[in-house]
Write an enzyme that holds these catalytic residues in place. Sequence first.
Site, PDB file in Angstrom:
ATOM      1  N   HIS A   7       0.798  -1.227   0.000  1.00 47.80           N
ATOM      2  CA  HIS A   7       0.000   0.000   0.000  1.00 47.80           C
ATOM      3  C   HIS A   7       0.834   1.283   0.000  1.00 47.80           C
ATOM      4  CE1 HIS A   7       0.980  -0.234   4.250  1.00 47.80           C
ATOM      5  NE2 HIS A   7       0.736   1.043   4.314  1.00 47.80           N
TER       6      HIS A   7
HETATM    7  C1  UD1 Z   1      -2.121   5.113   6.229  1.00 49.63           C
HETATM    8  C2  UD1 Z   1      -0.837   5.611   6.877  1.00 49.63           C
HETATM    9  C3  UD1 Z   1       0.249   4.555   6.725  1.00 49.63           C
HETATM   10  C4  UD1 Z   1      -0.226   3.203   7.222  1.00 49.63           C
HETATM   11  C5  UD1 Z   1      -1.515   2.836   6.482  1.00 49.63           C
HETATM   12  C6  UD1 Z   1      -2.038   1.487   6.918  1.00 49.63           C
HETATM   13  C7  UD1 Z   1      -0.424   8.043   6.815  1.00 49.63           C
HETATM   14  C8  UD1 Z   1       0.396   9.094   6.176  1.00 49.63           C
HETATM   15  N1  UD1 Z   1      -0.338   6.833   6.247  1.00 49.63           N
HETATM   16  O1  UD1 Z   1      -1.863   5.048   4.835  1.00 49.63           O
HETATM   17  O2  UD1 Z   1       1.376   4.948   7.470  1.00 49.63           O
HETATM   18  O3  UD1 Z   1       0.763   2.228   6.971  1.00 49.63           O
HETATM   19  O4  UD1 Z   1      -2.479   3.856   6.751  1.00 49.63           O
HETATM   20  O5  UD1 Z   1      -3.151   1.087   6.234  1.00 49.63           O
HETATM   21  O6  UD1 Z   1      -1.092   8.327   7.787  1.00 49.63           O
HETATM   22  N2  UD1 Z   1      -9.259   4.341   2.233  1.00 49.63           N
HETATM   23  C9  UD1 Z   1     -10.444   3.663   2.141  1.00 49.63           C
HETATM   24  N3  UD1 Z   1     -10.971   3.159   3.286  1.00 49.63           N
HETATM   25  C10 UD1 Z   1     -10.374   3.313   4.493  1.00 49.63           C
HETATM   26  C11 UD1 Z   1      -9.157   4.010   4.560  1.00 49.63           C
HETATM   27  C12 UD1 Z   1      -8.603   4.514   3.410  1.00 49.63           C
HETATM   28  O7  UD1 Z   1     -11.007   3.502   1.087  1.00 49.63           O
HETATM   29  O8  UD1 Z   1     -10.913   2.816   5.505  1.00 49.63           O
HETATM   30  C13 UD1 Z   1      -8.659   4.913   1.001  1.00 49.63           C
HETATM   31  C14 UD1 Z   1      -8.666   6.426   1.059  1.00 49.63           C
HETATM   32  O9  UD1 Z   1      -9.803   6.952   0.523  1.00 49.63           O
HETATM   33  C15 UD1 Z   1      -7.447   6.790   0.283  1.00 49.63           C
HETATM   34  C16 UD1 Z   1      -6.520   5.633   0.493  1.00 49.63           C
HETATM   35  O10 UD1 Z   1      -7.292   4.537   0.951  1.00 49.63           O
HETATM   36  O11 UD1 Z   1      -7.736   6.856  -1.072  1.00 49.63           O
HETATM   37  C17 UD1 Z   1      -5.403   5.955   1.438  1.00 49.63           C
HETATM   38  O12 UD1 Z   1      -5.860   6.177   2.786  1.00 49.63           O
HETATM   39  P1  UD1 Z   1      -5.006   7.023   3.855  1.00 49.63           P
HETATM   40  O13 UD1 Z   1      -5.521   6.816   5.215  1.00 49.63           O
HETATM   41  O14 UD1 Z   1      -4.868   8.414   3.375  1.00 49.63           O
HETATM   42  O15 UD1 Z   1      -3.555   6.439   3.776  1.00 49.63           O
HETATM   43  P2  UD1 Z   1      -3.056   4.942   3.799  1.00 49.63           P
HETATM   44  O16 UD1 Z   1      -2.478   4.654   2.475  1.00 49.63           O
HETATM   45  O17 UD1 Z   1      -4.087   4.009   4.326  1.00 49.63           O
END
Ligand code: UD1
Length: 366
Positions: free
Chosen positions: A208
């Site tokens: 991810h």
């Molecule tokens: C975040 C953390 C990362 C951690 C990871 C674990 C930061 C900078 N990054 O990254 O350190 O390793 O979580 O998973 O804080 N999304 C969904 N559903 C959810 C959560 C996210 O669809 O429940 C989608 C969001 O819309 C977005 C993407 O996933 O498009 C990324 O989500 P985000 O929380 O911004 O960062 P992660 O990549 O999950």
Amino acid sequence: MNPQTVHLIAAARPNFMKVAPLFHALKATDWAKPVLVHTGQHYDHNMSDAILGDLGIPTTDFHLGVGSGSHAEQTGKVMIAYEELCLDARPDWTVVVGDVNSTAACAMVGAKLWIPVVHLEAGLRSGDRSMPEEINRLVTDAISDLLWTPSADADENLLREGVARDKIEMVGNIMIDSFEMLRDRIEAAGAREGLGLETGGYALVTLHRPSNVDSAESLQPIVEELILTARRMPVVFVAHPRTINALQRFGLHEALSAAPALELLEPVPYIHFMNIVAGAGLVITDSGGLQEETTYLDIPCLTLRENTERPITVAQGTNRLVRATNLAEHVDKVLAGDWPSSICPPSWDGNTAHRAAESLRRRAAV
Ligand code: UD1
């Protein structure tokens, strides 16, 4: 005397298994009242509530509901919402965990309101400031009052950065507490049998990191290598929502779902996921937590990253840093049994939450 209120900040998937053991340990005392604050950074059922349920925390005390957004947007929204909460119900302590945006955001709020801030999993450094998590680690550690580290290398990093010795306590790796707390249920879960997987005979994949999944140039060669790996051993790819979106955006989803012996799954809750991890013969990942869990479980781990903030998993464990271009060579080695066993780092023993709670009790002078 009233018990001390301890805010435990949870935001994203890897936070829940760090917060839960401490929540239970503090709840068992008569001097602390743990309060779980969920910032809402992760909101999908399988990324959040299902995991909390597995860990014995069916409800959170406060939910800030910030959701997704750019880094500034997410960090800013957490700060605004958490400041409001603290002004309304000031805690005695704020405990932040890991390295996500909410970690740094809540640490900043606490520090500016003179609430003592504790960072659990302090001191880890990849040395790579292009990673958002590294910025979050640096910011959080610089302003925390108490730094709970998982290993001696983290203590050394903090001392080198000028953190006072008496602020640092090595408590160990709290994720191991979650695994040990649920070991029986993890072993009994039957997730791998449900997928028709033979214990020790398959590879588990998770990815991810923005550096791997956010561009077609980085994701496509990885996908090609995973399809080739699946010709040698069955592969289960448990994909993060970010990764599923990227696979669709770059037109890679179809090829991956159609590949023989490769199962592409959406996020899986903790107990079932750890059942799949514990039975894997190989893990291919870019996750921080899995680098540690595989070292603890003595499972070969190939980390698709240029660096790691968890070097102990390479020095003492089963983890190796790889690229898409040399993945096959390392898979060969694992299949040939040519892989070192791990030496479990000190204090990765399931008692970290107890040590952390004791540390807080001493500091709170109760
Ligand atoms: C975040 C953390 C990362 C951690 C990871 C674990 C930061 C900078 N990054 O990254 O350190 O390793 O979580 O998973 O804080 N999304 C969904 N559903 C959810 C959560 C996210 O669809 O429940 C989608 C969001 O819309 C977005 C993407 O996933 O498009 C990324 O989500 P985000 O929380 O911004 O960062 P992660 O990549 O999950």
